[in-house]
Design a protein around this motif. Sequence first.
Motif, PDB file in Angstrom:
ATOM      1  N   ASP A 165      -1.204   9.369   2.198  1.00  0.00           N
ATOM      2  CA  ASP A 165      -2.786   9.182   2.471  1.00  0.00           C
ATOM      3  C   ASP A 165      -3.095   7.558   1.159  1.00  0.00           C
ATOM      4  OD1 ASP A 165      -1.365  11.250   1.789  1.00  0.00           O
ATOM      5  OD2 ASP A 165      -3.533  12.393   1.584  1.00  0.00           O
ATOM      6  N   PRO A 166      -4.039   7.008   2.752  1.00  0.00           N
ATOM      7  CA  PRO A 166      -4.522   5.664   1.796  1.00  0.00           C
ATOM      8  C   PRO A 166      -5.079   5.738   0.609  1.00  0.00           C
ATOM      9  CG  PRO A 166      -6.035   6.816   3.134  1.00  0.00           C
ATOM     10  CD  PRO A 166      -4.693   7.859   3.860  1.00  0.00           C
ATOM     11  N   VAL A 167      -5.047   4.354  -0.212  1.00  0.00           N
ATOM     12  CA  VAL A 167      -5.204   4.752  -1.804  1.00  0.00           C
ATOM     13  C   VAL A 167      -6.408   3.944  -1.243  1.00  0.00           C
ATOM     14  CG1 VAL A 167      -3.146   5.628  -2.533  1.00  0.00           C
ATOM     15  CG2 VAL A 167      -3.758   3.068  -2.418  1.00  0.00           C
ATOM     16  N   PRO A 168      -7.307   3.183  -2.541  1.00  0.00           N
ATOM     17  CA  PRO A 168      -8.899   1.938  -2.007  1.00  0.00           C
ATOM     18  C   PRO A 168      -7.691   1.432  -3.010  1.00  0.00           C
ATOM     19  CG  PRO A 168      -8.700   5.050  -4.425  1.00  0.00           C
ATOM     20  CD  PRO A 168      -7.503   4.600  -3.175  1.00  0.00           C
ATOM     21  N   MET A 169      -7.515   0.123  -1.684  1.00  0.00           N
ATOM     22  CA  MET A 169      -6.737  -1.176  -2.071  1.00  0.00           C
ATOM     23  C   MET A 169      -7.509  -1.895  -3.203  1.00  0.00           C
ATOM     24  SD  MET A 169      -3.850  -1.697  -0.737  1.00  0.00           S
ATOM     25  CE  MET A 169      -3.177  -0.484   0.198  1.00  0.00           C
ATOM     26  N   GLN A 170      -8.792  -1.604  -3.444  1.00  0.00           N
ATOM     27  CA  GLN A 170      -9.704  -2.158  -4.628  1.00  0.00           C
ATOM     28  C   GLN A 170      -8.886  -2.234  -5.927  1.00  0.00           C
ATOM     29  OE1 GLN A 170     -11.379  -4.911  -4.061  1.00  0.00           O
ATOM     30  NE2 GLN A 170     -11.031  -5.086  -5.870  1.00  0.00           N
ATOM     31  N   VAL A 171      -8.232  -0.836  -6.074  1.00  0.00           N
ATOM     32  CA  VAL A 171      -7.748  -0.421  -7.062  1.00  0.00           C
ATOM     33  C   VAL A 171      -6.481  -0.902  -7.355  1.00  0.00           C
ATOM     34  CG1 VAL A 171      -6.716   1.385  -8.485  1.00  0.00           C
ATOM     35  CG2 VAL A 171      -8.429   1.910  -7.333  1.00  0.00           C
ATOM     36  N   VAL A 172      -5.317  -1.374  -6.455  1.00  0.00           N
ATOM     37  CA  VAL A 172      -4.368  -1.557  -6.813  1.00  0.00           C
ATOM     38  C   VAL A 172      -4.475  -3.318  -6.887  1.00  0.00           C
ATOM     39  CG1 VAL A 172      -2.328  -2.732  -5.568  1.00  0.00           C
ATOM     40  CG2 VAL A 172      -3.267  -0.029  -5.007  1.00  0.00           C
ATOM     41  N   ARG A 173      -5.843  -4.204  -6.593  1.00  0.00           N
ATOM     42  CA  ARG A 173      -5.722  -5.426  -6.432  1.00  0.00           C
ATOM     43  C   ARG A 173      -6.542  -5.719  -7.419  1.00  0.00           C
ATOM     44  NH1 ARG A 173      -9.208  -4.353  -1.677  1.00  0.00           N
ATOM     45  NH2 ARG A 173      -7.972  -5.666   0.184  1.00  0.00           N
ATOM     46  N   ASP A 174      -6.518  -4.942  -8.296  1.00  0.00           N
ATOM     47  CA  ASP A 174      -7.702  -5.232 -10.072  1.00  0.00           C
ATOM     48  C   ASP A 174      -6.342  -4.939 -10.986  1.00  0.00           C
ATOM     49  OD1 ASP A 174     -10.355  -5.330  -9.432  1.00  0.00           O
ATOM     50  OD2 ASP A 174     -10.868  -3.684  -9.347  1.00  0.00           O
ATOM     51  N   ALA A 175      -5.479  -4.336 -10.684  1.00  0.00           N
ATOM     52  CA  ALA A 175      -4.189  -3.835 -11.364  1.00  0.00           C
ATOM     53  C   ALA A 175      -3.529  -4.843 -11.377  1.00  0.00           C
ATOM     54  CB  ALA A 175      -2.934  -2.496 -10.368  1.00  0.00           C
ATOM     55  N   ILE A 176      -3.329  -5.744 -10.194  1.00  0.00           N
ATOM     56  CA  ILE A 176      -3.310  -7.403 -10.535  1.00  0.00           C
ATOM     57  C   ILE A 176      -3.261  -7.715 -10.543  1.00  0.00           C
ATOM     58  CG2 ILE A 176      -1.960  -9.192  -8.404  1.00  0.00           C
ATOM     59  CD1 ILE A 176      -1.680  -6.848  -6.205  1.00  0.00           C
ATOM     60  N   GLY A 177      -4.742  -7.906 -10.510  1.00  0.00           N
ATOM     61  CA  GLY A 177      -5.694  -8.772 -11.893  1.00  0.00           C
ATOM     62  C   GLY A 177      -4.989  -8.268 -12.906  1.00  0.00           C
ATOM     63  N   CYS A 178      -5.242  -6.952 -13.615  1.00  0.00           N
ATOM     64  CA  CYS A 178      -4.425  -6.701 -15.087  1.00  0.00           C
ATOM     65  C   CYS A 178      -3.084  -7.544 -15.513  1.00  0.00           C
ATOM     66  CB  CYS A 178      -4.325  -5.102 -15.626  1.00  0.00           C
ATOM     67  SG  CYS A 178      -5.888  -4.308 -15.348  1.00  0.00           S
ATOM     68  N   ALA A 179      -2.238  -7.599 -14.388  1.00  0.00           N
ATOM     69  CA  ALA A 179      -1.333  -8.423 -14.514  1.00  0.00           C
ATOM     70  C   ALA A 179      -1.393  -9.407 -15.052  1.00  0.00           C
ATOM     71  CB  ALA A 179       0.248  -7.729 -13.334  1.00  0.00           C
TER      72      ALA A 179
ATOM     73  N   TRP B 148       4.067 -16.002 -11.382  1.00  0.00           N
ATOM     74  CA  TRP B 148       3.972 -15.141 -10.486  1.00  0.00           C
ATOM     75  C   TRP B 148       3.081 -15.708  -9.750  1.00  0.00           C
ATOM     76  CZ3 TRP B 148       3.276 -13.423 -16.072  1.00  0.00           C
ATOM     77  CH2 TRP B 148       1.617 -14.343 -16.354  1.00  0.00           C
ATOM     78  N   THR B 149       3.211 -14.607  -8.301  1.00  0.00           N
ATOM     79  CA  THR B 149       3.067 -14.347  -7.131  1.00  0.00           C
ATOM     80  C   THR B 149       3.079 -12.830  -7.061  1.00  0.00           C
ATOM     81  OG1 THR B 149       3.560 -17.007  -6.224  1.00  0.00           O
ATOM     82  CG2 THR B 149       2.905 -14.826  -4.530  1.00  0.00           C
ATOM     83  N   PHE B 150       1.948 -12.588  -6.542  1.00  0.00           N
ATOM     84  CA  PHE B 150       2.429 -10.942  -6.257  1.00  0.00           C
ATOM     85  C   PHE B 150       1.312 -10.709  -4.810  1.00  0.00           C
ATOM     86  CE2 PHE B 150       0.896 -11.636 -10.886  1.00  0.00           C
ATOM     87  CZ  PHE B 150       1.279 -10.475 -11.035  1.00  0.00           C
ATOM     88  N   VAL B 151       2.315 -10.012  -3.915  1.00  0.00           N
ATOM     89  CA  VAL B 151       2.600 -10.159  -2.699  1.00  0.00           C
ATOM     90  C   VAL B 151       2.222  -8.896  -1.835  1.00  0.00           C
ATOM     91  CG1 VAL B 151       3.274 -10.550   0.279  1.00  0.00           C
ATOM     92  CG2 VAL B 151       4.029 -11.831  -2.058  1.00  0.00           C
ATOM     93  N   LEU B 152       0.875  -8.528  -1.968  1.00  0.00           N
ATOM     94  CA  LEU B 152       0.310  -6.644  -1.716  1.00  0.00           C
ATOM     95  C   LEU B 152       0.462  -7.041  -0.051  1.00  0.00           C
ATOM     96  CD1 LEU B 152      -1.302  -4.821  -2.124  1.00  0.00           C
ATOM     97  CD2 LEU B 152      -3.313  -5.009  -1.872  1.00  0.00           C
ATOM     98  N   VAL B 153       1.145  -5.856   0.388  1.00  0.00           N
ATOM     99  CA  VAL B 153       1.802  -5.512   2.109  1.00  0.00           C
ATOM    100  C   VAL B 153       1.350  -3.968   2.315  1.00  0.00           C
ATOM    101  CG1 VAL B 153       3.812  -5.205   3.128  1.00  0.00           C
ATOM    102  CG2 VAL B 153       4.165  -6.933   1.665  1.00  0.00           C
ATOM    103  N   HIS B 154       0.622  -4.036   3.451  1.00  0.00           N
ATOM    104  CA  HIS B 154      -0.355  -2.621   3.123  1.00  0.00           C
ATOM    105  C   HIS B 154       0.650  -2.487   4.931  1.00  0.00           C
ATOM    106  CE1 HIS B 154      -3.954  -5.175   3.915  1.00  0.00           C
ATOM    107  NE2 HIS B 154      -3.729  -4.600   2.460  1.00  0.00           N
TER     108      HIS B 154
END
Length: 208
Positions: free
Chosen positions: A29-43, A55-61
Amino acid sequence: MPAEESVARAAELRERMRQRRTVRQFAPDPVPMQVVRDAIGCAATAPSGAHQQPWTFVLVHDPEIRRAIREAAEREEQISYDGRLGEEWLDALRPLGTDRIKPHFTDAPALIVVFQQRYWLGPDGTKHKHYYVDESVGIAVGMLLTALHLSGLAALIHTPSPMRFLSEILGRPANEKAFAVIPVGYLAPDCEVPDLIRKSLAQVLVEI
């Protein structure tokens, strides 16, 4: 903050984090990508050596890229399980039930590939060393896992070795080295996790 509120918040956070588990079975099931982006922003708010933020975070969907990562990871894992890890390492892994097959790379709707920057380039192309890179990126990944869990998503830390294929597939520059791949998503309905017991606070805390 009043002491009572501080104590209550700490207890609540401890309980919520106690419920966090590493999973290997994800729903597609898809997840809200903004949630993932915000988690990366926290990191990315993590402390880092000399505030160099290495660091670099590469988000791959993209499904095809996730499939390519899975295929490359499984090739490396086959070599590892066929002898590269050694018997002591394999014995440590057996209670977790892991093997070379990594469906989480394609089942989970997103992967976060974390790279550590070993150095940075000046305007004239000269190399400048980053300091405390392992420590800095490790802290950031811990904060990332916390943010994902508190946002209702499941995650897995995967560290295939070697991981050069990640730089090649994702086209990352020479100064970046893969640190971890983190599948992110919702639990599969039939998800199972090993029946593990964490060490108690008394076992890990020393007060002087």
